[in-house]
Design a protein around this motif. Structure first.
Motif, PDB file in Angstrom:
ATOM      1  N   GLY A   1       0.805  -1.209   0.000  1.00 40.08           N
ATOM      2  CA  GLY A   1       0.000   0.000   0.000  1.00 40.08           C
ATOM      3  C   GLY A   1       0.843   1.264   0.000  1.00 40.08           C
ATOM      4  O   GLY A   1       0.536   2.230  -0.717  1.00 40.08           O
ATOM      5  N   VAL A   2       1.911   1.272   0.778  1.00 40.47           N
ATOM      6  CA  VAL A   2       2.798   2.434   0.833  1.00 40.47           C
ATOM      7  C   VAL A   2       3.484   2.639  -0.512  1.00 40.47           C
ATOM      8  O   VAL A   2       3.548   3.768  -1.038  1.00 40.47           O
ATOM      9  N   ILE A   3       3.997   1.566  -1.085  1.00 40.78           N
ATOM     10  CA  ILE A   3       4.686   1.676  -2.377  1.00 40.78           C
ATOM     11  C   ILE A   3       3.742   2.193  -3.454  1.00 40.78           C
ATOM     12  O   ILE A   3       4.081   3.104  -4.238  1.00 40.78           O
ATOM     13  N   ASP A   4       2.531   1.648  -3.524  1.00 42.72           N
ATOM     14  CA  ASP A   4       1.571   2.085  -4.542  1.00 42.72           C
ATOM     15  C   ASP A   4       1.230   3.559  -4.389  1.00 42.72           C
ATOM     16  O   ASP A   4       1.114   4.296  -5.383  1.00 42.72           O
ATOM     17  N   ASP A   5       1.082   4.003  -3.155  1.00 42.42           N
ATOM     18  CA  ASP A   5       0.752   5.411  -2.903  1.00 42.42           C
ATOM     19  C   ASP A   5       1.894   6.325  -3.327  1.00 42.42           C
ATOM     20  O   ASP A   5       1.683   7.352  -3.992  1.00 42.42           O
ATOM     21  N   ILE A   6       3.129   5.964  -2.968  1.00 48.39           N
ATOM     22  CA  ILE A   6       4.286   6.783  -3.341  1.00 48.39           C
ATOM     23  C   ILE A   6       4.491   6.762  -4.851  1.00 48.39           C
ATOM     24  O   ILE A   6       4.868   7.779  -5.451  1.00 48.39           O
ATOM     25  N   ARG A   7       4.218   5.637  -5.481  1.00 54.21           N
ATOM     26  CA  ARG A   7       4.347   5.561  -6.939  1.00 54.21           C
ATOM     27  C   ARG A   7       3.397   6.570  -7.606  1.00 54.21           C
ATOM     28  O   ARG A   7       3.735   7.173  -8.630  1.00 54.21           O
ATOM     29  N   THR A   8       2.232   6.743  -7.023  1.00 50.66           N
ATOM     30  CA  THR A   8       1.226   7.644  -7.601  1.00 50.66           C
ATOM     31  C   THR A   8       1.404   9.088  -7.158  1.00 50.66           C
ATOM     32  O   THR A   8       1.291  10.025  -7.957  1.00 50.66           O
ATOM     33  N   ASN A   9       1.697   9.281  -5.872  1.00 51.24           N
ATOM     34  CA  ASN A   9       1.628  10.625  -5.290  1.00 51.24           C
ATOM     35  C   ASN A   9       2.962  11.216  -4.863  1.00 51.24           C
ATOM     36  O   ASN A   9       3.006  12.335  -4.348  1.00 51.24           O
ATOM     37  N   GLY A  10       4.077  10.479  -5.030  1.00 53.48           N
ATOM     38  CA  GLY A  10       5.401  11.036  -4.823  1.00 53.48           C
ATOM     39  C   GLY A  10       5.635  11.633  -3.450  1.00 53.48           C
ATOM     40  O   GLY A  10       5.313  11.039  -2.410  1.00 53.48           O
ATOM     41  N   ASP A  11       6.177  12.858  -3.429  1.00 49.81           N
ATOM     42  CA  ASP A  11       6.570  13.500  -2.172  1.00 49.81           C
ATOM     43  C   ASP A  11       5.412  13.640  -1.188  1.00 49.81           C
ATOM     44  O   ASP A  11       5.603  13.531   0.031  1.00 49.81           O
ATOM     45  N   LYS A  12       4.221  13.897  -1.703  1.00 53.55           N
ATOM     46  CA  LYS A  12       3.062  14.060  -0.820  1.00 53.55           C
ATOM     47  C   LYS A  12       2.838  12.794  -0.003  1.00 53.55           C
ATOM     48  O   LYS A  12       2.611  12.848   1.218  1.00 53.55           O
ATOM     49  N   ALA A  13       2.939  11.629  -0.642  1.00 51.28           N
ATOM     50  CA  ALA A  13       2.755  10.367   0.065  1.00 51.28           C
ATOM     51  C   ALA A  13       3.924  10.089   1.007  1.00 51.28           C
ATOM     52  O   ALA A  13       3.725   9.598   2.123  1.00 51.28           O
ATOM     53  N   VAL A  14       5.133  10.410   0.568  1.00 51.60           N
ATOM     54  CA  VAL A  14       6.302  10.229   1.441  1.00 51.60           C
ATOM     55  C   VAL A  14       6.109  10.985   2.746  1.00 51.60           C
ATOM     56  O   VAL A  14       6.351  10.454   3.839  1.00 51.60           O
TER      57      VAL A  14
END
Length: 436
Positions: free
Chosen positions: A27-40
């Motif tokens: 879930g974390v990887i998918d979110d960062i793949r889509t949303n970049g710095d915001k998800a980080v």
């Protein structure tokens, strides 16, 4: 082989927990793949309670961190790094480019080219593992990696100054205060503020290891590492107090770090168990070390050292310490391990912290098929070939044609045919028809 346990492990791996970790990481990887710095930033706030204006440390911030580290610690970091660098440079010197002429006019060769960019993960959960900076960043730099990004988490909301100092002196080009899955995913995928790397190295908790596993293929990784392991092979002359001390030195890494003793002496085994219990009474990290000893510790009695080495190869432990009268015998008798520590004067903690060999090592029996992190992991061994002699090219073309048609690869065969036609004047109907 007849082996007898006088202490057995109390637990086995929990697959349900492993699946939960895997799901969270995905879930974390998918979110960062889509949303970049915001998800980080979202996950850094959630998991580490850390959300600075920038995760990247500026040069002035790095120097401020260094200024807060005791002078003796700085000196110790530099001495440990000197040892790591010396060993890594010797490893690099052992890896040779070469070119051979296998027949007149036919040249084959290999070059060992460094990876362009690498990420180094330096854990900081229970302990600030600044030694991991030496092992990952410095080794990469000795290999010739041009750009190394270091990520390390804050500890209880504080900057780990000594870790930052170690990363800086090791040669990190950028240092980010970022931990966990979000750090691995950011380096592997790239974000608006963090460059994508080609390779990630460094130990970490179950979430870090799972993130590396899931992202392997998009980037290279050093190892799929599990909890720290130690196995001691001891004969009847071993000092049980030393055995107990050294087992617990690794058991304190976490609550699931297996400490195992294989010995030819029941007396040594029994005394070791007693000393472990005594040492734990006043050990500051007894909660972790004691849990590992209780749930994963083993003491096994065998009839001979040959049987001990044979059984140790089955365990294929990360760290194998040899406490016998002839410790170098293990170099000939054993094949499966992460690293060997020979004799009472050599403890596993030396390798962990400062002696110079790399402490990123295979766990979970991976020592059966791989070694640990080393200069070679940061190098791509790439081959090349050149045929400068016309006759040789034609003859290899004939061979290529026959080999290719044996596998029904007609297109491959025709590349070989063409050279045989050009340089040996061989005749082929497909060439004649194509040139009508």
């Amino acid at each position: 082989m007849v082996a007898r346990h006088i202490k057995t492990a109390g637990l086995v791996a929990n697959t349900a927990t492993s699946q939960k970790v895997s799901d969270i990481v995905k879930g974390v990887i998918d979110d960062i793949r889509t949303n970049g710095d915001k998800a980080v930033r979202t996950y850094s706030e959630k998991f580490d309670k850390w959300s600075p204006s920038s995760f990247k440390l500026t040069e002035s911030e790095i120097q401020e961190c260094i200024s807060k580290v005791p002078a003796q610690t700085i000196a110790d970091i530099k001495e440990a790094q000197k040892n790591v660098r010396t060993f890594a440079e010797a490893q690099r010197a052992s890896i040779k480019d070469f070119e051979i002429e296998i027949q007149p006019g036919v040249f084959l060769g290999q070059r060992n080219n460094p990876i362009s960019t690498a990420g180094a993960y330096i854990p900081g959960g229970r302990y600030p593992l600044l030694a991991s900076a030496h092992m990952t960043i410095l080794t990469a730099k000795v290999a010739g990696v041009k750009h190394v990004i270091a990520c390390t988490p804050p500890i209880l909301g504080q900057i780990p100054n000594a870790t930052v100092a170690a990363a800086h002196f090791a040669g990190a080009d950028e240092i980010f205060l970022l931990g966990g899955t979000q750090a691995i995913a950011a380096m592997a995928l790239g974000t608006e503020s963090i460059k994508k790397v080609d390779f990630i190295a460094g130990p970490g908790n179950a979430f870090v290891a799972e993130a590396k596993r899931q992202l392997f293929g998009e980037i290279g990784i050093d190892l799929l590492a599990g909890p720290t392991e130690v196995l001691i092979v001891a004969d009847e002359f071993a000092d049980p107090f030393t055995v107990a001390t050294d087992l617990l030195s690794q058991a304190e890494h976490g609550p699931d770090s297996p400490p195992i003793l294989i010995t030819t002496s029941e007396g040594v085994g029994q005394q070791t168990i007693k000393f472990v219990d005594e040492i734990l009474k006043n050990m500051p990290t007894a909660e972790l070390a004691g849990t590992s000893w209780r749930d994963y510790g083993e003491v096994v009695i065998v009839d001979s050292l040959d049987e001990a080495y044979e059984l140790a190869d089955v365990y294929s432990s990360e760290h194998v310490q040899i406490l016998t009268q002839s410790p170098r015998e293990a170099l000939e008798k054993m094949r499966n391990y992460g690293s060997l520590f020979l004799g009472e004067k050599t403890c596993v903690s030396y390798g962990d912290k400062c002696i110079g060999t790399n402490h990123v090592l295979p766990t979970r029996k991976a020592g059966r098929y791989t070694g640990g992190l080393w200069v070679g992991k940061y190098l791509k061994t790439q081959t090349y070939q050149e045929v400068v002699d016309e006759k040789a090219s034609g003859e290899i073309g004939r061979l290529c044609g026959r080999c290719s048609r044996a596998e029904n690869f007609e297109g491959h065969a025709r590349s070989g045919d063409l050279r045989a036609h050009k340089y040996l004047q061989d005749s082929y109907s497909w060439i004649d028809e194509a040139n009508k």
